[in-house]
Write a protein that holds these residues in place. Structure first.
Motif, PDB file in Angstrom:
ATOM      1  N   ARG A 147       0.836  -1.202   0.000  1.00 36.83           N
ATOM      2  CA  ARG A 147       0.000   0.000   0.000  1.00 36.83           C
ATOM      3  C   ARG A 147       0.870   1.251   0.000  1.00 36.83           C
ATOM      4  O   ARG A 147       1.810   1.361   0.776  1.00 36.83           O
ATOM      5  CB  ARG A 147      -0.879   0.058   1.246  1.00 36.83           C
ATOM      6  CG  ARG A 147      -1.588  -1.204   1.616  1.00 36.83           C
ATOM      7  CD  ARG A 147      -2.290  -1.080   2.959  1.00 36.83           C
ATOM      8  NE  ARG A 147      -3.499  -0.242   2.873  1.00 36.83           N
ATOM      9  CZ  ARG A 147      -4.098   0.309   3.928  1.00 36.83           C
ATOM     10  NH1 ARG A 147      -3.574   0.157   5.137  1.00 36.83           N
ATOM     11  NH2 ARG A 147      -5.196   1.024   3.769  1.00 36.83           N
ATOM     12  N   SER A 148       0.519   2.193  -0.847  1.00 32.96           N
ATOM     13  CA  SER A 148       1.096   3.528  -0.743  1.00 32.96           C
ATOM     14  C   SER A 148      -0.042   4.516  -0.939  1.00 32.96           C
ATOM     15  O   SER A 148      -1.178   4.121  -1.210  1.00 32.96           O
ATOM     16  CB  SER A 148       2.204   3.748  -1.782  1.00 32.96           C
ATOM     17  OG  SER A 148       1.691   3.627  -3.095  1.00 32.96           O
ATOM     18  N   ALA A 149       0.251   5.793  -0.798  1.00 31.21           N
ATOM     19  CA  ALA A 149      -0.818   6.787  -0.903  1.00 31.21           C
ATOM     20  C   ALA A 149      -0.214   8.153  -1.181  1.00 31.21           C
ATOM     21  O   ALA A 149       0.967   8.395  -0.919  1.00 31.21           O
ATOM     22  CB  ALA A 149      -1.633   6.832   0.397  1.00 31.21           C
ATOM     23  N   SER A 150      -1.025   9.035  -1.730  1.00 36.56           N
ATOM     24  CA  SER A 150      -0.564  10.393  -1.970  1.00 36.56           C
ATOM     25  C   SER A 150      -1.754  11.331  -2.076  1.00 36.56           C
ATOM     26  O   SER A 150      -2.915  10.903  -2.079  1.00 36.56           O
ATOM     27  CB  SER A 150       0.287  10.459  -3.241  1.00 36.56           C
ATOM     28  OG  SER A 150       0.988  11.695  -3.277  1.00 36.56           O
ATOM     29  N   SER A 151      -1.441  12.613  -2.162  1.00 35.85           N
ATOM     30  CA  SER A 151      -2.484  13.623  -2.275  1.00 35.85           C
ATOM     31  C   SER A 151      -3.194  13.492  -3.614  1.00 35.85           C
ATOM     32  O   SER A 151      -2.635  12.969  -4.586  1.00 35.85           O
ATOM     33  CB  SER A 151      -1.887  15.021  -2.149  1.00 35.85           C
ATOM     34  OG  SER A 151      -1.122  15.335  -3.294  1.00 35.85           O
ATOM     35  N   VAL A 152      -4.417  13.994  -3.683  1.00 34.93           N
ATOM     36  CA  VAL A 152      -5.225  13.838  -4.891  1.00 34.93           C
ATOM     37  C   VAL A 152      -4.682  14.642  -6.061  1.00 34.93           C
ATOM     38  O   VAL A 152      -5.099  14.447  -7.204  1.00 34.93           O
ATOM     39  CB  VAL A 152      -6.703  14.209  -4.632  1.00 34.93           C
ATOM     40  CG1 VAL A 152      -7.317  13.247  -3.636  1.00 34.93           C
ATOM     41  CG2 VAL A 152      -6.838  15.659  -4.157  1.00 34.93           C
ATOM     42  N   GLU A 153      -3.733  15.551  -5.799  1.00 31.03           N
ATOM     43  CA  GLU A 153      -3.144  16.344  -6.879  1.00 31.03           C
ATOM     44  C   GLU A 153      -1.845  15.762  -7.419  1.00 31.03           C
ATOM     45  O   GLU A 153      -1.318  16.239  -8.420  1.00 31.03           O
ATOM     46  CB  GLU A 153      -2.865  17.784  -6.407  1.00 31.03           C
ATOM     47  CG  GLU A 153      -4.107  18.586  -6.081  1.00 31.03           C
ATOM     48  CD  GLU A 153      -4.518  18.442  -4.624  1.00 31.03           C
ATOM     49  OE1 GLU A 153      -3.711  17.925  -3.827  1.00 31.03           O
ATOM     50  OE2 GLU A 153      -5.662  18.819  -4.299  1.00 31.03           O
ATOM     51  N   LEU A 154      -1.304  14.739  -6.754  1.00 31.86           N
ATOM     52  CA  LEU A 154      -0.031  14.157  -7.197  1.00 31.86           C
ATOM     53  C   LEU A 154      -0.122  13.672  -8.631  1.00 31.86           C
ATOM     54  O   LEU A 154      -1.097  13.048  -9.024  1.00 31.86           O
ATOM     55  CB  LEU A 154       0.353  12.962  -6.324  1.00 31.86           C
ATOM     56  CG  LEU A 154       1.535  12.154  -6.883  1.00 31.86           C
ATOM     57  CD1 LEU A 154       2.837  12.664  -6.318  1.00 31.86           C
ATOM     58  CD2 LEU A 154       1.394  10.666  -6.640  1.00 31.86           C
ATOM     59  N   ALA A 155       0.915  13.959  -9.423  1.00 28.36           N
ATOM     60  CA  ALA A 155       0.987  13.429 -10.786  1.00 28.36           C
ATOM     61  C   ALA A 155       2.435  13.055 -11.072  1.00 28.36           C
ATOM     62  O   ALA A 155       3.300  13.933 -11.123  1.00 28.36           O
ATOM     63  CB  ALA A 155       0.485  14.460 -11.791  1.00 28.36           C
ATOM     64  N   ASN A 156       2.698  11.774 -11.219  1.00 28.88           N
ATOM     65  CA  ASN A 156       4.050  11.279 -11.468  1.00 28.88           C
ATOM     66  C   ASN A 156       4.121  10.514 -12.786  1.00 28.88           C
ATOM     67  O   ASN A 156       3.098  10.107 -13.334  1.00 28.88           O
ATOM     68  CB  ASN A 156       4.498  10.344 -10.339  1.00 28.88           C
ATOM     69  CG  ASN A 156       5.010  11.094  -9.123  1.00 28.88           C
ATOM     70  OD1 ASN A 156       5.191  12.310  -9.158  1.00 28.88           O
ATOM     71  ND2 ASN A 156       5.225  10.385  -8.031  1.00 28.88           N
ATOM     72  N   ASP A 157       5.342  10.271 -13.248  1.00 30.55           N
ATOM     73  CA  ASP A 157       5.512   9.556 -14.515  1.00 30.55           C
ATOM     74  C   ASP A 157       5.477   8.043 -14.353  1.00 30.55           C
ATOM     75  O   ASP A 157       5.721   7.312 -15.306  1.00 30.55           O
ATOM     76  CB  ASP A 157       6.803   9.995 -15.224  1.00 30.55           C
ATOM     77  CG  ASP A 157       8.059   9.638 -14.455  1.00 30.55           C
ATOM     78  OD1 ASP A 157       7.960   9.157 -13.304  1.00 30.55           O
ATOM     79  OD2 ASP A 157       9.161   9.854 -14.997  1.00 30.55           O
ATOM     80  N   ASP A 158       5.141   7.566 -13.136  1.00 26.51           N
ATOM     81  CA  ASP A 158       4.977   6.122 -12.947  1.00 26.51           C
ATOM     82  C   ASP A 158       3.665   5.791 -12.240  1.00 26.51           C
ATOM     83  O   ASP A 158       3.500   4.717 -11.684  1.00 26.51           O
ATOM     84  CB  ASP A 158       6.161   5.527 -12.167  1.00 26.51           C
ATOM     85  CG  ASP A 158       6.302   6.096 -10.770  1.00 26.51           C
ATOM     86  OD1 ASP A 158       5.628   7.111 -10.445  1.00 26.51           O
ATOM     87  OD2 ASP A 158       7.103   5.554  -9.976  1.00 26.51           O
ATOM     88  N   VAL A 159       2.709   6.730 -12.286  1.00 25.13           N
ATOM     89  CA  VAL A 159       1.393   6.509 -11.678  1.00 25.13           C
ATOM     90  C   VAL A 159       0.305   6.719 -12.721  1.00 25.13           C
ATOM     91  O   VAL A 159       0.277   7.754 -13.409  1.00 25.13           O
ATOM     92  CB  VAL A 159       1.148   7.453 -10.480  1.00 25.13           C
ATOM     93  CG1 VAL A 159      -0.244   7.215  -9.898  1.00 25.13           C
ATOM     94  CG2 VAL A 159       2.200   7.237  -9.397  1.00 25.13           C
ATOM     95  N   GLY A 160      -0.573   5.730 -12.858  1.00 27.31           N
ATOM     96  CA  GLY A 160      -1.714   5.800 -13.756  1.00 27.31           C
ATOM     97  C   GLY A 160      -2.930   5.223 -13.067  1.00 27.31           C
ATOM     98  O   GLY A 160      -3.085   5.370 -11.857  1.00 27.31           O
TER      99      GLY A 160
END
Length: 235
Positions: free
Chosen positions: A217-230
């Motif tokens: 499990r991981s988590a982040s803010s709803v605004e996070l945008a990374n090049d390895d998250v879809g």
């Protein structure tokens, strides 16, 4: 004579996998994945593949949608999408993923739905089984150093035939990052529990074998945008 109206084309044609209703064991004996517990999940469908650049482009073209990263002046998802129509879309936030799923008349999967679709009912560590195999997923060990075409690792499919549940891109789910029932505490990640961060599952192309386990499990803010998250959708 009046012309026969053309049928309305479907927004995106994608293969979905039916996951049957029933109980499964969620979680593990590790850190914030504790404790393993039985969860009953209603029947649902989940996208067989991660949402692609081509599909996201159709959504943007139809709606004029602007991603959180673009609003913040960050690099657009289009930068990573160039000449990669069948790769998973990246640089998309939870907000962006939710908007796409709603446009497609679907939704983001819950954390429990995602885990059941990934591991089945036999408590497997990876979608394909309990033993690590770097040839079955696009992870750090595989060495691609970027996304690949969705479904490129058919031998790494989940028990239900869902592809890329380990690696390629990590995936947003609908849930807040909360402790499981009976969580004993004592982990540094517990400070992030609450209704502030959304759960991300599956790990991406830069994740190692520990971070692509079905229970991780991981988590982040709803605004996070990374090049390895879809993401992928459910209904």
């Amino acid at each position: 004579p009046t012309a026969t109206p053309s049928p309305v084309p479907k927004k995106v044609e994608v293969s979905m996998i039916a996951i049957p209703a029933g109980e499964f064991t969620m979680g593990s004996d590790q850190e914030v994945e504790r404790p393993p517990h039985t969860v009953a999940v209603d029947a649902f469908e989940i996208d067989q593949f991660e949402v692609t650049n081509e599909q996201f482009e159709k959504f943007v073209a139809a709606t004029g949608y602007v991603t959180d990263a673009e609003k913040a002046g960050d690099t657009s998802w289009r930068y990573w999408a160039k000449d990669k129509p069948n790769h998973p879309v990246v640089k998309v936030s939870w907000n962006d993923a939710k908007a796409f799923c709603e446009w497609a008349e679907k939704r983001l999967p819950t954390e429990a739905e995602w885990e059941k679709a990934a591991r089945g009912t036999d408590r497997r560590v990876y979608p394909w089984g309990n033993n690590w195999d770097e040839t079955k997923a696009n992870t750090k060990e595989a060495g691609y150093r970027g996304t690949v075409i969705v479904g490129s690792f058919p031998d790494g499919a989940s028990p239900y035939g869902v592809m890329d549940m380990a690696g390629n891109v990590a995936e947003w789910t609908s849930d807040w990052f909360q402790p499981y029932p009976g969580y004993p505490g004592g982990d540094s990640e517990a400070q992030y529990f609450g209704e502030k961060y959304r759960v991300i599952r599956g790990g991406g192309w830069f994740s190692d074998q520990e971070l692509v386990r079905t229970t991780e499990r991981s988590a982040s803010s709803v605004e996070l945008a990374n090049d390895d998250v879809g993401f992928r959708c459910a209904r």
